[in-house]
Design a protein around this motif. Structure first.
Motif, PDB file in Angstrom:
ATOM      1  N   LEU A 176     -11.125  47.607 -11.835  1.00 55.70           N
ATOM      2  CA  LEU A 176     -10.611  48.823 -12.637  1.00 55.70           C
ATOM      3  C   LEU A 176      -9.974  48.265 -13.936  1.00 55.70           C
ATOM      4  CD1 LEU A 176     -10.561  51.864 -12.760  1.00 55.70           C
ATOM      5  CD2 LEU A 176      -8.537  51.616 -11.404  1.00 55.70           C
ATOM      6  N   ASP A 177     -10.506  48.680 -15.205  1.00 57.18           N
ATOM      7  CA  ASP A 177     -10.033  47.966 -16.107  1.00 57.18           C
ATOM      8  C   ASP A 177      -9.491  49.083 -17.043  1.00 57.18           C
ATOM      9  OD1 ASP A 177      -9.553  46.343 -18.509  1.00 57.18           O
ATOM     10  OD2 ASP A 177     -11.689  46.450 -19.089  1.00 57.18           O
ATOM     11  N   MET A 178      -8.254  48.703 -17.638  1.00 55.41           N
ATOM     12  CA  MET A 178      -7.582  49.639 -18.761  1.00 55.41           C
ATOM     13  C   MET A 178      -7.477  48.872 -19.877  1.00 55.41           C
ATOM     14  SD  MET A 178      -4.705  51.547 -16.074  1.00 55.41           S
ATOM     15  CE  MET A 178      -4.891  50.176 -14.881  1.00 55.41           C
ATOM     16  N   VAL A 179      -8.188  47.891 -20.211  1.00 50.39           N
ATOM     17  CA  VAL A 179      -7.648  46.950 -21.250  1.00 50.39           C
ATOM     18  C   VAL A 179      -8.912  46.803 -22.119  1.00 50.39           C
ATOM     19  CG1 VAL A 179      -7.158  44.674 -22.051  1.00 50.39           C
ATOM     20  CG2 VAL A 179      -6.224  45.567 -19.883  1.00 50.39           C
ATOM     21  N   ALA A 180     -10.169  46.431 -21.531  1.00 50.85           N
ATOM     22  CA  ALA A 180     -11.377  46.350 -22.578  1.00 50.85           C
ATOM     23  C   ALA A 180     -11.221  45.172 -23.583  1.00 50.85           C
ATOM     24  CB  ALA A 180     -11.713  47.504 -22.945  1.00 50.85           C
ATOM     25  N   GLY A 181     -11.842  45.258 -24.516  1.00 54.02           N
ATOM     26  CA  GLY A 181     -11.629  44.208 -25.564  1.00 54.02           C
ATOM     27  C   GLY A 181     -12.087  43.057 -25.197  1.00 54.02           C
ATOM     28  N   ASP A 182     -11.424  41.650 -25.403  1.00 49.49           N
ATOM     29  CA  ASP A 182     -12.086  40.661 -24.918  1.00 49.49           C
ATOM     30  C   ASP A 182     -11.593  40.321 -23.457  1.00 49.49           C
ATOM     31  OD1 ASP A 182      -9.157  40.293 -24.701  1.00 49.49           O
ATOM     32  OD2 ASP A 182      -9.076  38.835 -26.097  1.00 49.49           O
ATOM     33  N   TYR A 183     -11.089  41.265 -22.726  1.00 52.74           N
ATOM     34  CA  TYR A 183     -11.042  41.146 -21.306  1.00 52.74           C
ATOM     35  C   TYR A 183     -12.438  41.228 -20.649  1.00 52.74           C
ATOM     36  CZ  TYR A 183      -6.009  40.971 -19.953  1.00 52.74           C
ATOM     37  OH  TYR A 183      -5.092  40.442 -19.468  1.00 52.74           O
ATOM     38  N   ILE A 184     -13.163  42.066 -21.305  1.00 50.45           N
ATOM     39  CA  ILE A 184     -14.587  42.437 -20.597  1.00 50.45           C
ATOM     40  C   ILE A 184     -15.441  41.239 -20.360  1.00 50.45           C
ATOM     41  CG2 ILE A 184     -16.987  43.331 -20.745  1.00 50.45           C
ATOM     42  CD1 ILE A 184     -15.425  45.580 -22.295  1.00 50.45           C
ATOM     43  N   GLY A 185     -15.641  39.949 -21.334  1.00 47.88           N
ATOM     44  CA  GLY A 185     -16.369  38.798 -20.891  1.00 47.88           C
ATOM     45  C   GLY A 185     -15.524  38.107 -19.764  1.00 47.88           C
ATOM     46  N   ARG A 186     -14.475  38.128 -19.601  1.00 47.21           N
ATOM     47  CA  ARG A 186     -13.581  37.454 -18.776  1.00 47.21           C
ATOM     48  C   ARG A 186     -13.714  38.029 -17.211  1.00 47.21           C
ATOM     49  NH1 ARG A 186      -7.785  37.104 -20.715  1.00 47.21           N
ATOM     50  NH2 ARG A 186      -7.646  35.444 -19.109  1.00 47.21           N
ATOM     51  N   GLU A 187     -13.864  39.396 -17.542  1.00 53.01           N
ATOM     52  CA  GLU A 187     -13.852  40.079 -16.004  1.00 53.01           C
ATOM     53  C   GLU A 187     -15.474  40.092 -15.714  1.00 53.01           C
ATOM     54  OE1 GLU A 187     -10.881  43.681 -17.072  1.00 53.01           O
ATOM     55  OE2 GLU A 187     -12.935  43.789 -18.025  1.00 53.01           O
ATOM     56  N   LEU A 188     -16.359  39.849 -16.386  1.00 49.75           N
ATOM     57  CA  LEU A 188     -17.854  39.545 -15.647  1.00 49.75           C
ATOM     58  C   LEU A 188     -17.614  38.354 -15.203  1.00 49.75           C
ATOM     59  CD1 LEU A 188     -20.023  41.237 -18.448  1.00 49.75           C
ATOM     60  CD2 LEU A 188     -19.469  41.872 -16.496  1.00 49.75           C
ATOM     61  N   GLU A 189     -17.011  37.422 -15.398  1.00 46.58           N
ATOM     62  CA  GLU A 189     -16.781  36.002 -14.825  1.00 46.58           C
ATOM     63  C   GLU A 189     -16.177  35.979 -13.538  1.00 46.58           C
ATOM     64  OE1 GLU A 189     -17.826  32.886 -15.864  1.00 46.58           O
ATOM     65  OE2 GLU A 189     -18.726  34.011 -17.725  1.00 46.58           O
ATOM     66  N   SER A 190     -15.531  37.230 -13.403  1.00 53.41           N
ATOM     67  CA  SER A 190     -14.455  37.453 -12.407  1.00 53.41           C
ATOM     68  C   SER A 190     -15.111  38.119 -11.289  1.00 53.41           C
ATOM     69  CB  SER A 190     -13.266  37.840 -12.568  1.00 53.41           C
ATOM     70  OG  SER A 190     -12.480  37.135 -13.556  1.00 53.41           O
ATOM     71  N   LEU A 191     -16.360  38.767 -11.348  1.00 54.73           N
ATOM     72  CA  LEU A 191     -17.104  39.774 -10.763  1.00 54.73           C
ATOM     73  C   LEU A 191     -18.222  39.049  -9.935  1.00 54.73           C
ATOM     74  CD1 LEU A 191     -18.313  42.810 -12.706  1.00 54.73           C
ATOM     75  CD2 LEU A 191     -16.898  42.843 -10.467  1.00 54.73           C
ATOM     76  N   ALA A 192     -18.335  39.461  -8.822  1.00 58.84           N
ATOM     77  CA  ALA A 192     -19.200  38.749  -7.783  1.00 58.84           C
ATOM     78  C   ALA A 192     -20.596  39.454  -8.078  1.00 58.84           C
ATOM     79  CB  ALA A 192     -18.975  39.463  -6.338  1.00 58.84           C
ATOM     80  N   GLU A 193     -21.908  38.815  -7.822  1.00 54.94           N
ATOM     81  CA  GLU A 193     -23.049  39.256  -7.875  1.00 54.94           C
ATOM     82  C   GLU A 193     -22.955  40.737  -7.258  1.00 54.94           C
ATOM     83  OE1 GLU A 193     -25.881  36.877  -5.834  1.00 54.94           O
ATOM     84  OE2 GLU A 193     -25.839  35.262  -7.366  1.00 54.94           O
ATOM     85  N   ASP A 194     -23.817  41.728  -7.929  1.00 55.74           N
ATOM     86  CA  ASP A 194     -23.837  43.063  -7.746  1.00 55.74           C
ATOM     87  C   ASP A 194     -22.589  43.762  -8.072  1.00 55.74           C
ATOM     88  OD1 ASP A 194     -26.741  43.294  -7.136  1.00 55.74           O
ATOM     89  OD2 ASP A 194     -26.038  42.026  -5.538  1.00 55.74           O
ATOM     90  N   GLY A 195     -21.596  43.201  -8.753  1.00 54.08           N
ATOM     91  CA  GLY A 195     -20.223  43.714  -8.762  1.00 54.08           C
ATOM     92  C   GLY A 195     -20.469  44.667 -10.002  1.00 54.08           C
TER      93      GLY A 195
END
Length: 332
Positions: free
Chosen positions: A220-239
């Motif tokens: 659950l993200d309230m930041v967006a911006g440059d967080y998104i690429g980093r968040e995808l790195e933190s997501l599991a498969e099918d996340g």
């Protein structure tokens, strides 16, 4: 009635206490004598001129209230059997900073068992938002092997954050959260999350370590911006990454090939402009799935400070300082 209006766009000082006519409910609407109103980040955006109310909504800020039902149309769309004199909390599209507020009946809920009216006023905006985005849109549930999926909450000490942590934990999910100080991290940990100080730690590295490299199922993200690429790195498969605010900026870049290979989903939503029927459906889910958890003491409101309504400017200044943990409230 007394109300707090935005005299012109600007800082907290543009909020002023005024006299307004008491609004009159139309078909399917009710009138609430407001005891307390919640302060939310969208109120700050509206005051600054960046978040206009939807067509037909009050120009007054305020997206959640609690108080007494005193008038209106109770003839249809009343699944909870509400009536005049009942204590309710409600989600509004605007108009909550006032002694009286009109709202569609379907967006009202009884005050949960064991809570005060003030505490109930802190619930609607956050619980409607979290349920809609984490559980409906994000689909937080069970993995194929039956194990509970995990959640990462960005901004765990905010009103949305403390709600997401508590609700996910109450329903049996492992929760991780970021916050901007050690004190805020401790608050998140008290609520049941494993916390990361984003000012001193890399949340991507911490999540990978804590999940043995797998990642989390929902963010659950309230930041967006440059967080998104980093968040995808933190997501599991099918996340699933669910974006509900853009405090870090609206534009982002990420590796689409990795997203495809890992079958990840990026989605987002806003709630304010959705239909009454959509919000009423969320209210029904909250009443069935979440309200009993308050009676069982598995959930509790987290209120940082309560201001007299006339001090709304001070409440907004506190919101913008980001030093609070949980909700900021106005009392009428």
């Amino acid at each position: 009635m007394q109300a707090i209006e935005i005299s012109h766009f600007g800082g907290p000082e543009v909020l002023r206490l005024v006299q307004r006519p008491v609004p009159q409910p139309g078909p399917g609407e009710v009138l609430i004598k407001v005891a307390a109103s919640g302060i939310n980040r969208p109120d700050v955006f509206q005051r600054a001129g960046h978040y206009a109310p939807p067509p037909g909504a009050s120009d007054l800020p305020g997206l959640e209230v609690a108080g007494e039902l005193i008038d209106g149309d109770f003839s249809s769309g009343n699944p909870f059997g509400l009536k005049r004199g009942d204590a309710v909390c409600a989600l509004l599209a605007g108009g909550g900073y006032a002694e009286y507020a009109v709202v569609p009946l379907g967006q009202c809920l009884p005050v949960p068992q064991g809570l005060s009216v003030l505490e109930a006023a802190s619930l609607p905006e956050n619980y409607f938002t979290v349920w809609s985005n984490v559980f409906d849109r994000g689909g937080l549930g069970r993995s194929e092997d039956g194990s509970p999926e995990s959640l990462l909450v960005q901004g765990g000490s905010s009103g949305i954050g403390v709600t997401a942590i508590q609700l996910a934990r109450a329903l049996g999910h492992p929760v991780f959260a970021t916050a901007g100080s050690d004190e805020k991290c401790r608050a998140c940990e008290t609520l049941g999350a494993r916390a990361i100080n984003y000012r001193t730690e890399d949340f991507v590295e911490r999540i990978k370590n804590w999940t043995d490299g797998r990642g989390v199922d929902v963010i659950l993200d309230m930041v967006a911006g440059d967080y998104i690429g980093r968040e995808l790195e933190s997501l599991a498969e099918d996340g699933r990454l669910v974006i509900i605010a853009t405090l870090g900026g609206a534009n982002a870049s990420f590796d689409a090939a990795k997203l495809m290979h890992r079958r990840q989903t990026v989605t987002g939503s806003t709630l304010r402009k959705r239909s009454t029927a959509f919000k009423a459906a969320i209210a029904n889910e909250l009443y069935e799935r979440v309200w009993p958890l308050f009676a069982e003491r598995k959930l509790r409101p987290v209120i940082h400070e309560v201001f007299p309504a006339a001090d709304a400017a001070a409440a907004h200044a506190l919101m913008e300082s980001s030093t609070h943990i949980g909700k900021i409230m106005l009392r009428w």
